[in-house]
Design a protein around this motif. Structure first.
Motif, PDB file in Angstrom:
ATOM      1  N   PRO A   1      45.826  46.771  66.215  1.00  0.00           N
ATOM      2  CA  PRO A   1      45.970  45.504  65.493  1.00  0.00           C
ATOM      3  C   PRO A   1      46.860  45.658  64.268  1.00  0.00           C
ATOM      4  CG  PRO A   1      43.661  45.986  65.960  1.00  0.00           C
ATOM      5  CD  PRO A   1      44.430  47.230  66.261  1.00  0.00           C
ATOM      6  N   ASP A   2      47.577  44.592  63.937  1.00  0.00           N
ATOM      7  CA  ASP A   2      48.359  44.578  62.705  1.00  0.00           C
ATOM      8  C   ASP A   2      47.400  44.587  61.517  1.00  0.00           C
ATOM      9  OD1 ASP A   2      50.674  44.403  64.157  1.00  0.00           O
ATOM     10  OD2 ASP A   2      50.843  42.221  63.964  1.00  0.00           O
ATOM     11  N   SER A   3      47.807  45.252  60.442  1.00  0.00           N
ATOM     12  CA  SER A   3      47.006  45.193  59.217  1.00  0.00           C
ATOM     13  C   SER A   3      47.355  43.926  58.451  1.00  0.00           C
ATOM     14  CB  SER A   3      47.276  46.418  58.341  1.00  0.00           C
ATOM     15  OG  SER A   3      48.634  46.446  57.936  1.00  0.00           O
ATOM     16  N   TYR A   4      46.399  43.427  57.700  1.00  0.00           N
ATOM     17  CA  TYR A   4      46.657  42.272  56.849  1.00  0.00           C
ATOM     18  C   TYR A   4      45.768  42.388  55.624  1.00  0.00           C
ATOM     19  CZ  TYR A   4      42.387  40.237  58.897  1.00  0.00           C
ATOM     20  OH  TYR A   4      41.106  40.015  59.312  1.00  0.00           O
ATOM     21  N   ASP A   5      45.895  41.414  54.730  1.00  0.00           N
ATOM     22  CA  ASP A   5      45.238  41.446  53.429  1.00  0.00           C
ATOM     23  C   ASP A   5      45.888  42.520  52.553  1.00  0.00           C
ATOM     24  OD1 ASP A   5      43.461  39.364  53.905  1.00  0.00           O
ATOM     25  OD2 ASP A   5      41.971  40.683  54.814  1.00  0.00           O
TER      26      ASP A   5
ATOM     27  N   GLY B   1      38.920  42.495  51.832  1.00  0.00           N
ATOM     28  CA  GLY B   1      39.422  41.147  51.610  1.00  0.00           C
ATOM     29  C   GLY B   1      38.785  40.410  50.450  1.00  0.00           C
ATOM     30  N   ASP B   2      37.854  41.033  49.737  1.00  0.00           N
ATOM     31  CA  ASP B   2      37.154  40.369  48.618  1.00  0.00           C
ATOM     32  C   ASP B   2      37.915  40.611  47.313  1.00  0.00           C
ATOM     33  OD1 ASP B   2      35.379  39.157  46.905  1.00  0.00           O
ATOM     34  OD2 ASP B   2      33.824  40.708  47.073  1.00  0.00           O
ATOM     35  N   THR B   3      39.021  39.897  47.129  1.00  0.00           N
ATOM     36  CA  THR B   3      39.844  40.080  45.933  1.00  0.00           C
ATOM     37  C   THR B   3      39.070  39.716  44.670  1.00  0.00           C
ATOM     38  OG1 THR B   3      41.841  39.591  47.211  1.00  0.00           O
ATOM     39  CG2 THR B   3      42.006  39.416  44.817  1.00  0.00           C
ATOM     40  N   ARG B   4      38.297  38.642  44.740  1.00  0.00           N
ATOM     41  CA  ARG B   4      37.529  38.210  43.566  1.00  0.00           C
ATOM     42  C   ARG B   4      36.543  39.294  43.128  1.00  0.00           C
ATOM     43  NH1 ARG B   4      34.445  32.439  43.215  1.00  0.00           N
ATOM     44  NH2 ARG B   4      36.607  31.802  43.495  1.00  0.00           N
ATOM     45  N   GLY B   5      35.804  39.853  44.080  1.00  0.00           N
ATOM     46  CA  GLY B   5      34.844  40.902  43.749  1.00  0.00           C
ATOM     47  C   GLY B   5      35.526  42.161  43.246  1.00  0.00           C
ATOM     48  N   TRP B   6      36.659  42.503  43.849  1.00  0.00           N
ATOM     49  CA  TRP B   6      37.409  43.695  43.434  1.00  0.00           C
ATOM     50  C   TRP B   6      37.904  43.544  42.009  1.00  0.00           C
ATOM     51  CZ3 TRP B   6      42.293  45.123  41.865  1.00  0.00           C
ATOM     52  CH2 TRP B   6      42.648  46.474  42.021  1.00  0.00           C
ATOM     53  N   LEU B   7      38.432  42.373  41.665  1.00  0.00           N
ATOM     54  CA  LEU B   7      38.920  42.135  40.302  1.00  0.00           C
ATOM     55  C   LEU B   7      37.770  42.147  39.300  1.00  0.00           C
ATOM     56  CD1 LEU B   7      41.544  39.338  40.999  1.00  0.00           C
ATOM     57  CD2 LEU B   7      42.032  41.620  40.082  1.00  0.00           C
ATOM     58  N   ALA B   8      36.637  41.577  39.690  1.00  0.00           N
ATOM     59  CA  ALA B   8      35.479  41.567  38.791  1.00  0.00           C
ATOM     60  C   ALA B   8      35.017  42.986  38.503  1.00  0.00           C
ATOM     61  CB  ALA B   8      34.344  40.750  39.408  1.00  0.00           C
ATOM     62  N   ASP B   9      35.074  43.843  39.516  1.00  0.00           N
ATOM     63  CA  ASP B   9      34.670  45.237  39.328  1.00  0.00           C
ATOM     64  C   ASP B   9      35.636  45.975  38.402  1.00  0.00           C
ATOM     65  OD1 ASP B   9      33.039  47.618  40.125  1.00  0.00           O
ATOM     66  OD2 ASP B   9      34.965  48.278  40.936  1.00  0.00           O
ATOM     67  N   LYS B  10      36.925  45.669  38.520  1.00  0.00           N
ATOM     68  CA  LYS B  10      37.929  46.359  37.706  1.00  0.00           C
ATOM     69  C   LYS B  10      38.053  45.782  36.306  1.00  0.00           C
ATOM     70  CE  LYS B  10      39.315  49.029  41.096  1.00  0.00           C
ATOM     71  NZ  LYS B  10      39.089  50.491  41.079  1.00  0.00           N
ATOM     72  N   MET B  11      37.879  44.468  36.171  1.00  0.00           N
ATOM     73  CA  MET B  11      38.163  43.794  34.911  1.00  0.00           C
ATOM     74  C   MET B  11      36.924  43.277  34.190  1.00  0.00           C
ATOM     75  SD  MET B  11      41.345  41.542  36.410  1.00  0.00           S
ATOM     76  CE  MET B  11      41.470  40.571  34.908  1.00  0.00           C
TER      77      MET B  11
END
Length: 387
Positions: free
Chosen positions: A193-197, A204-214
Motif C-alpha cells: 500500500p502507498d503510505s499517507y499522512d 494520523g492523530d496530529t492534534r494529539g501529537w502536537l499536544a504531546d509536544k507543545m
C-alpha cells in the motif's frame, strides 16, 4: 551516469531504480533513516521510513543487483522538518512537512552528500517530469498522470537541484502500470500500500501529537464580532478552514456551520465565522524560490496558475515580485521582497504556512510559503485587533 537512487521501501522508488539499472546507469540504492525511534512495522498504509520499509528497500536493491546503504539523517530531519513543523503550528501557521523534507533533506542534504561522493544525480520515485527548454535549461513539469502528479511537493527545488535530479516515473500514465511492472520484475513491493499522512505521525492523530509536544492550554473561541462562542483545549489543534471538532457552545444566528478563520497563538484564541469569510483574494510571502529559470517579467507581473494544496486544482492568477511593504499588510522583514499572487477567483481556506506553487501550463515556475492573505470580504470593524 552514476546515480544515487533514494529507495523508500515502496513500489515507486523500487521501479524507478529498476528503470535506471535497465537503462545502463551506475546505480546505488540508499534508504534514509529519518527517525531513531522508528516503529518496527507499518500500520497498513500509514507511516513510512520504518524498519520494515528499510528491509523492503534492501530486498529490492538485492534483486536489482545494486549496492545498498542506509544513511542516518534523523538529526537533520528532526531539526529541519519536525522542529519546523512544531514551530509553525506554535506560530498559528499550517506547514507542509513533505515539501520541507524535499527541500531540506532529499534535495539539499542528500544531494549535497551524493555530489561530494561523486554521484551525478539523485533519483526518486516522485511522479513529475524534467524537460529542457530551447536554451537547454532544465524545467520541472507535471507528471503525465495528473491523478498521481507530485510536482506540488517538488516546487521548492531550485535550478541547481534540478540539474542533478532524475524522476524516472514522470511519463508513466498510471500507478497500475507501475505496480504491474514491479510484479513482472519480481519486486515483492508490487502490492504494498502507498503510505499517507505525515510520516512522523503514523497514527494520523496530529492534534494529539502536537499536544504531546507543545502542551495544551484552554482558551477562547470567538466569532467575528469578538463574542465568545466556545472554548478549546489548545489553539495549535486548529487550522484555517477547519469545520469539525469546534464544539461551539453558542450557535450561529443563522444556524449555518462556522469555520476557523484565524488562529491567534499569542492570545491563545481561535476566531470562527461563516464559510464565505474564508474567501481569499490575495496571498503573499517572502520565502519564495524559482524552480529553474525565473520569469523575465517577475516585477512587472505575469499570468500563471496557482495551486495551494498537493491535490488541489490550479487556479488562474496574476503574480509579481514586490518590495516588502509595497502592498498593505505586508509582514515581511524590511528590505525583503515578496511574491504576491492574486487569483482570478477567490480561494477558500488558505492559511499562512501553506505553500502556493505557481505553474505556467504544466511547468512548475516556483513556490512561496504564505506569510499573509487578504480576505475577499472585509472582516467586521468590531473584530478585536490581535495583541
Amino acid at each position: 551516469m552514476r546515480i544515487l537512487a533514494a529507495m523508500s521501501g515502496g513500489v515507486d522508488s523500487a521501479v524507478a531504480a529498476a528503470r535506471l539499472v535497465e537503462a545502463g546507469h551506475d546505480v546505488v540504492g540508499v534508504h534514509l533513516a529519518l527517525s531513531r525511534n522508528r516503529g518496527t512495522l507499518r500500520t497498513g498504509s500509514r507511516g513510512c521510513c520504518t524498519v520494515e520499509d528499510a528491509l523492503d528497500a534492501r530486498r529490492a536493491a538485492n534483486l536489482l543487483g545494486i549496492p545498498f546503504y542506509v544513511w542516518d539523517f534523523s538529526e537533520r530531519f528532526a531539526d529541519d522538518v519536525v522542529d519546523d513543523f512544531i514551530s509553525e503550528y506554535a506560530a498559528g501557521r499550517t506547514p507542509n512537512p513533505c515539501l520541507r523534507c524535499n527541500e531540506r533533506i532529499k534535495f539539499a542534504a542528500v544531494l549535497e552528500k551524493a555530489l561530494a561522493l561523486g554521484f551525478d544525480a539523485v533519483a526518486t520515485g516522485h511522479y513529475a517530469e524534467i524537460r529542457e527548454d530551447a536554451a537547454g535549461h532544465r524545467e520541472l513539469h507535471r507528471a503525465a498522470a495528473w491523478a498521481k502528479d507530485q510536482s506540488y511537493v517538488l516546487g521548492v527545488l531550485t535550478a541547481a537541484q534540478l540539474d542533478h535530479a532524475v524522476f524516472p516515473l514522470g511519463a508513466t500514465p498510471s500507478k497500475d502500470e507501475v505496480r504491474a511492472e514491479a510484479a513482472a520484475r519480481g519486486l515483492t513491493v508490487a502490492a504494498k500500500p502507498d503510505s499517507y499522512d505525515i510520516c512522523f505521525i503514523p497514527d494520523g492523530d496530529t492534534r494529539g501529537w502536537l499536544a504531546d509536544k507543545m502542551g495544551a492550554e484552554p482558551g477562547e473561541i470567538l466569532d467575528q464580532s469578538g463574542a465568545k462562542v466556545g472554548t478549546h483545549a489548545g489553539a495549535h489543534a486548529f487550522t484555517v478552514g477547519q469545520r469539525k471538532g469546534l464544539n461551539l457552545g453558542v450557535p450561529a444566528p443563522d444556524g449555518r456551520p462556522r469555520f476557523v478563520l484565524e488562529v491567534r497563538p499569542s492570545s491563545n484564541q481561535v476566531v470562527v465565522g461563516p464559510k464565505e469569510a474564508l474567501a481569499v483574494a490575495e496571498l503573499a510571502g517572502a520565502r519564495f524560490s524559482w524552480a529553474g529559470q525565473p520569469p523575465v517579467d517577475a516585477e512587472a507581473g505575469f499570468a500563471c496558475q496557482v495551486q495551494v494544496r498537493a491535490h488541489g486544482e490550479p487556479v488562474p492568477a496574476m503574480a509579481r515580485v514586490v518590495d516588502a511593504g509595497v502592498d498593505a499588510g505586508s509582514a515581511a522583514a524590511a528590505g525583503a521582497r515578496e511574491l504576491v499572487i492574486r487569483p482570478e477567483a477567490a480561494l477558500d481556506g488558505v492559511a499562512p504556512g501553506q505553500s502556493a506553487v505557481v505553474y505556467v501550463g504544466t511547468r512548475v515556475l516556483g513556490q512561496v510559503t504564505i506569510d499573509r492573505t487578504v480576505s475577499a470580504a472585509p472582516l467586521p470593524a468590531a473584530l478585536p485587533v490581535p495583541v
